[in-house]
Design a protein around this motif. Structure first.
Motif, mmCIF file in Angstrom:
data_model
loop_
_atom_site.group_PDB
_atom_site.id
_atom_site.type_symbol
_atom_site.label_atom_id
_atom_site.label_comp_id
_atom_site.label_asym_id
_atom_site.label_seq_id
_atom_site.Cartn_x
_atom_site.Cartn_y
_atom_site.Cartn_z
ATOM 1 N N PHE A 162 0.818 -1.215 0.000
ATOM 2 C CA PHE A 162 0.000 0.000 0.000
ATOM 3 C C PHE A 162 0.851 1.263 0.000
ATOM 4 O O PHE A 162 0.453 2.281 -0.581
ATOM 5 N N PHE A 163 2.033 1.221 0.638
ATOM 6 C CA PHE A 163 2.929 2.367 0.535
ATOM 7 C C PHE A 163 3.363 2.562 -0.919
ATOM 8 O O PHE A 163 3.472 3.696 -1.403
ATOM 9 N N SER A 164 3.592 1.452 -1.626
ATOM 10 C CA SER A 164 3.980 1.528 -3.035
ATOM 11 C C SER A 164 2.855 2.122 -3.878
ATOM 12 O O SER A 164 3.101 2.915 -4.796
ATOM 13 N N GLN A 165 1.612 1.751 -3.554
ATOM 14 C CA GLN A 165 0.470 2.333 -4.267
ATOM 15 C C GLN A 165 0.373 3.837 -4.018
ATOM 16 O O GLN A 165 0.046 4.608 -4.933
ATOM 17 N N ALA A 166 0.660 4.266 -2.788
ATOM 18 C CA ALA A 166 0.649 5.695 -2.481
ATOM 19 C C ALA A 166 1.717 6.422 -3.292
ATOM 20 O O ALA A 166 1.490 7.528 -3.802
ATOM 21 N N LYS A 170 1.185 9.353 -6.050
ATOM 22 C CA LYS A 170 1.849 10.650 -5.891
ATOM 23 C C LYS A 170 3.357 10.439 -5.773
ATOM 24 O O LYS A 170 3.915 10.339 -4.661
ATOM 25 N N PRO A 171 4.053 10.368 -6.908
ATOM 26 C CA PRO A 171 5.485 10.051 -6.901
ATOM 27 C C PRO A 171 6.353 11.074 -6.177
ATOM 28 O O PRO A 171 7.452 10.743 -5.733
ATOM 29 N N ASP A 172 5.893 12.327 -6.061
ATOM 30 C CA ASP A 172 6.720 13.366 -5.439
ATOM 31 C C ASP A 172 6.443 13.530 -3.949
ATOM 32 O O ASP A 172 6.878 14.506 -3.337
ATOM 33 N N TRP A 173 5.727 12.583 -3.337
ATOM 34 C CA TRP A 173 5.422 12.664 -1.912
ATOM 35 C C TRP A 173 6.520 11.943 -1.135
ATOM 36 O O TRP A 173 6.586 10.709 -1.102
ATOM 37 N N ALA A 174 7.375 12.708 -0.490
ATOM 38 C CA ALA A 174 8.531 12.146 0.201
ATOM 39 C C ALA A 174 8.116 11.198 1.321
ATOM 40 O O ALA A 174 8.757 10.159 1.537
ATOM 41 N N ASN A 175 7.071 11.534 2.031
ATOM 42 C CA ASN A 175 6.678 10.707 3.177
ATOM 43 C C ASN A 175 6.211 9.321 2.742
ATOM 44 O O ASN A 175 6.446 8.323 3.437
ATOM 45 N N ALA A 176 5.527 9.233 1.589
ATOM 46 C CA ALA A 176 5.094 7.925 1.090
ATOM 47 C C ALA A 176 6.309 7.058 0.769
ATOM 48 O O ALA A 176 6.361 5.865 1.111
ATOM 49 N N ARG A 177 7.316 7.617 0.116
ATOM 50 C CA ARG A 177 8.531 6.857 -0.204
ATOM 51 C C ARG A 177 9.290 6.480 1.076
ATOM 52 O O ARG A 177 9.877 5.400 1.166
ATOM 53 N N TYR A 178 9.294 7.361 2.043
ATOM 54 C CA TYR A 178 9.976 7.096 3.304
ATOM 55 C C TYR A 178 9.348 5.895 4.009
ATOM 56 O O TYR A 178 10.046 5.004 4.503
ATOM 57 N N ASN A 179 8.031 5.876 4.072
ATOM 58 C CA ASN A 179 7.335 4.732 4.669
ATOM 59 C C ASN A 179 7.608 3.455 3.885
ATOM 60 O O ASN A 179 7.802 2.378 4.469
ATOM 61 N N LEU A 180 7.612 3.559 2.560
ATOM 62 C CA LEU A 180 7.886 2.389 1.724
ATOM 63 C C LEU A 180 9.289 1.860 1.993
ATOM 64 O O LEU A 180 9.502 0.637 2.092
ATOM 65 N N ALA A 181 10.249 2.777 2.119
ATOM 66 C CA ALA A 181 11.629 2.351 2.369
ATOM 67 C C ALA A 181 11.728 1.556 3.666
ATOM 68 O O ALA A 181 12.382 0.503 3.724
ATOM 69 N N TRP A 182 11.064 2.028 4.701
ATOM 70 C CA TRP A 182 11.143 1.330 5.977
ATOM 71 C C TRP A 182 10.390 -0.005 5.941
ATOM 72 O O TRP A 182 10.813 -0.989 6.562
ATOM 73 N N ALA A 183 9.278 -0.062 5.235
ATOM 74 C CA ALA A 183 8.555 -1.342 5.116
ATOM 75 C C ALA A 183 9.420 -2.365 4.383
ATOM 76 O O ALA A 183 9.481 -3.547 4.769
#
Length: 668
Positions: free
Chosen positions: A547-551, A555-568
């Motif tokens: 779901f973080f990947s879907q976020a 929205k590819p430019d949303w830093a927080n979504a990528r940050y959560n994905l990285a930690w998952a």
């Protein structure tokens, strides 16, 4: 006597309307202006009824504008009856609900039925100009922020903002005062005698509009609904017969907006806003009332144009003024969202246009129609008290809601709880009250669980259970009021999410509620991030990463979504992907910022873990940094690209977890 009461009431309305506001409801301006219009219309209506009872005669001016206005009234009534999910709230919705519209139509009727002999006393343009001038002076004075250094009570802090005015929002102010600029311009270019109140109002209005535009340009704070999504929302109604004819329902534009917006919307600065109004008032009417409402709008425009052409053909001295102000109103309704002040100006404009134009007058004598006379009196005897009762209940519930919000500053729970509960008792159909009450109850439950986490007694468990059930019941009641509203489902999901450590089954229920919200708002990346956060809190890292990947995709430019994905990914031991994603996070952040340093530190942790994993099997790092706002009602992810946060479980813990009845689960 009846004539004097009517003229005095209308004159009072026209002077007071620009000035009237009350800080005793959550929304100071539009709701209270509607209440003023309703009160004046009700007083004049009672006066007319008494005159009818005594004289048994009725005089009605009929014009070509009446048919399209009746068609609009029919379209709105049908939309509420057939399409609106929350029919009671739709009745009072400002600016386009049935009661506000009926109030404005009543004012239109009273103006157009004013005899020509009374127009020497009743001059709506001048009276409005006087009120607008006073409102404009107030806006100019407060733009200088004269009270900025004063200590004011919490309920009066709004007076310390340079944007304080008596009209409403920035766009309401600009559009309302723009009308008086158009009136002044019409008066200047007209061959008629110059009208001092209108010219003064125009001069003051020019200053106000320039100040507001300067503020908008300098602060870039004006947020208008996008025209693309507004058009798509209207066109989408054509795909089903019911919505094509009657629209999606009054007070239901927000649901249509969330449904039609596309992924491209997430690239705009408005990506985290779901608008409740269309960019264009006409498109808004089309969306909510369908082709029937659109036909009424186009019919009205055509009849107004025909009436103005008739005035020009007769060389009427007011023809140019009606043309200029009419074109201005048309421009505002085509290019800007619906606004109650603009609807009021339209009602005044149409009533004055009819009164100044040729029209037919019907004189009805009920001395020989006694049965009809009695039926009319009986209907009026039902309508007047019923409408007054409904409006008063709605308004009193808003007052209790405002008292509850004011009590938040004291930190004392009792007045917050009691006033909010009273608001719901008076008006159980308002979703805002239910949403707030659900959040208040979950706050109380979490506070009890957090403060007593080391020593929870049986009484504490009972209190927690009761407040949790109340919270879920209110959240589900909000969903029931509008099952197609994504925000109400999101609120229910947040309630369940806050119970992960407290109630059995809360995890499954939170996931189910988030999935329903996603179905209703499919391109909202915040919902995907929030659902991923639930899985992350449950340590189901593959699902969280999905779901973080879907976020991120939305929205590819949303830093927080990528940050959560990285930690998952990292917690799932996919070190290469985690490092790659965290490097992408750094490209979205400003170098030297706190977030940039935080991401750099996390990247170093990832790289060290990868190096260690190459030498020996190591368990995934469980000490991931948690969100600083991991308390009640804060589990929803940040909406700012410049804030990096990870999901965190609520602090409240109850062991063993409380078993809730099955009816607290989300409905399908």
């Amino acid at each position: 006597m009846f004539k004097k009461v009517k003229i005095a009431a209308l004159s009072t309305l026209f002077i007071l309307f620009p000035l009237f506001f009350l800080p005793i409801t959550q929304e100071f301006y539009l709701l209270n202006k509607f209440m003023l219009v309703f009160l004046i219309a009700w007083i004049i209506g009672i006066t007319a009824l008494l005159q009818l009872i005594i004289e048994r005669k009725l005089s009605i001016n009929y014009s070509r504008l009446d048919a399209p206005i009746l068609l609009l009234l029919l379209a709105i009534s049908a939309s509420i009856l057939i399409s609106s999910p929350n029919k009671v709230t739709a009745l009072f919705s400002v600016p386009f609900g049935l009661f506000p519209l009926l109030s404005l139509i009543s004012i239109y009727c009273f103006i157009k039925n004013t005899p020509k002999s009374d127009w020497t006393v009743f001059k709506p343009g001048e009276l409005l100009g006087i009120g607008a001038s006073a409102a404009g002076i107030i806006a100019i004075i407060f733009y200088a922020n004269p009270l900025s250094s004063f200590t004011l009570p919490a309920s009066m802090v709004f007076l310390k903002t340079p944007l304080f005015n008596t009209i409403g929002s920035i766009i309401d102010v600009i559009l309302f005062f723009g009308f008086f600029i158009a009136m002044a311009a019409a008066n200047i270019f007209s061959s008629r005698k110059k009208n001092a109140p209108i010219l003064v109002a125009g001069a003051i209005a020019t200053v106000v509009v320039l100040l507001q535009i300067f503020y908008v340009v300098s602060s870039n704070q004006l947020r208008l609904p996008p025209i693309t999504e507004s058009w798509l929302a209207a066109v989408e109604t054509l795909k089903r017969t019911q919505t094509a004819l009657f629209g999606v329902g009054i007070d239901n534009f927000a649901g249509q907006f969330t449904f039609v917006k596309n992924v491209a919307y997430n690239t705009s600065s408005l990506w985290n806003i779901n608008f409740a109004l269309s960019r264009s008032a006409i498109l808004h009417m089309w969306t909510e009332t369908g082709l029937l409402g659109l036909a009424g709008v186009l019919f009205l425009i055509a009849m107004v144009a025909k009436t103005i052409f008739q005035l020009h053909a007769a060389n009427d001295a007011h023809a140019k003024a009606f043309t200029i102000t009419g074109l201005y109103l048309l421009f505002t309704f085509v290019c800007f969202p619906p606004s109650f002040p603009q609807f009021f100006l339209l009602a005044a404009y149409l009533g004055t246009l009819v009164a100044r134009s040729p029209h037919r007058t019907f004189n009805l004598d009920f001395h020989k129609m006694f049965a009809t006379y009695l039926v009319m009196i009986f209907i009026a005897a039902l309508v007047f008290p019923t409408t007054a009762y409904g409006v008063v209940r709605m308004y009193s519930s808003e007052m209790y809601f405002k008292k509850s919000l004011n009590a938040l500053t004291t930190g004392v729970v009792a007045p917050i709880y009691e006033n909010l509960q009273q608001a719901i008792i008076i008006n159980p159909y308002e979703a805002r009250y239910r949403l707030t009450f659900s959040q208040l109850n979950i706050l109380i439950a979490n506070n009890i669980a957090t403060s007593k986490s080391q020593n929870i007694t049986e009484q504490d468990r009972q209190n927690i259970t009761i407040t949790i059930q109340d919270a879920i019941r209110e959240a589900k009641a909000a969903v029931a009021l509008n099952p197609d509203s994504a925000p109400t489902w999101e609120n229910l999901a947040i309630i369940y999410q806050n119970l992960l450590n407290v109630a059995q089954g809360a995890d499954t229920w939170a996931i189910s509620a988030y999935q329903k919200a996603i179905l209703l708002d499919p391109v909202n990346p915040q919902l995907r991030l929030a659902l991923g956060g639930v899985y992350f809190s449950l340590k189901q890292f593959p699902n969280a990463a999905t779901f973080f990947s879907q976020a991120v995709t939305l929205k590819p430019d949303w830093a927080n979504a990528r940050y959560n994905l990285a930690w998952a990914l990292f917690q799932n031991r996919d070190f290469d992907q985690a490092i790659s994603v965290m490097k992408n996070v750094l490209t979205l952040l400003e170098k030297g910022s706190g977030d940039y340093a935080k991401a750099q530190g996390d990247l170093k942790v990832f790289e060290e873990a990868k190096a260690a994993a190459g030498k020996a099997q190591t368990a995934p790092v469980e000490s991931a940094p948690t969100a600083s706002n991991s308390g009640l009602l804060q589990t929803k992810q940040a909406t700012s690209e410049a804030t990096l946060e990870l999901p965190a479980k609520p602090e409240a813990v109850v062991s063993p977890k409380i078993a809730l009845p099955t009816e607290t689960a989300p409905s399908n």
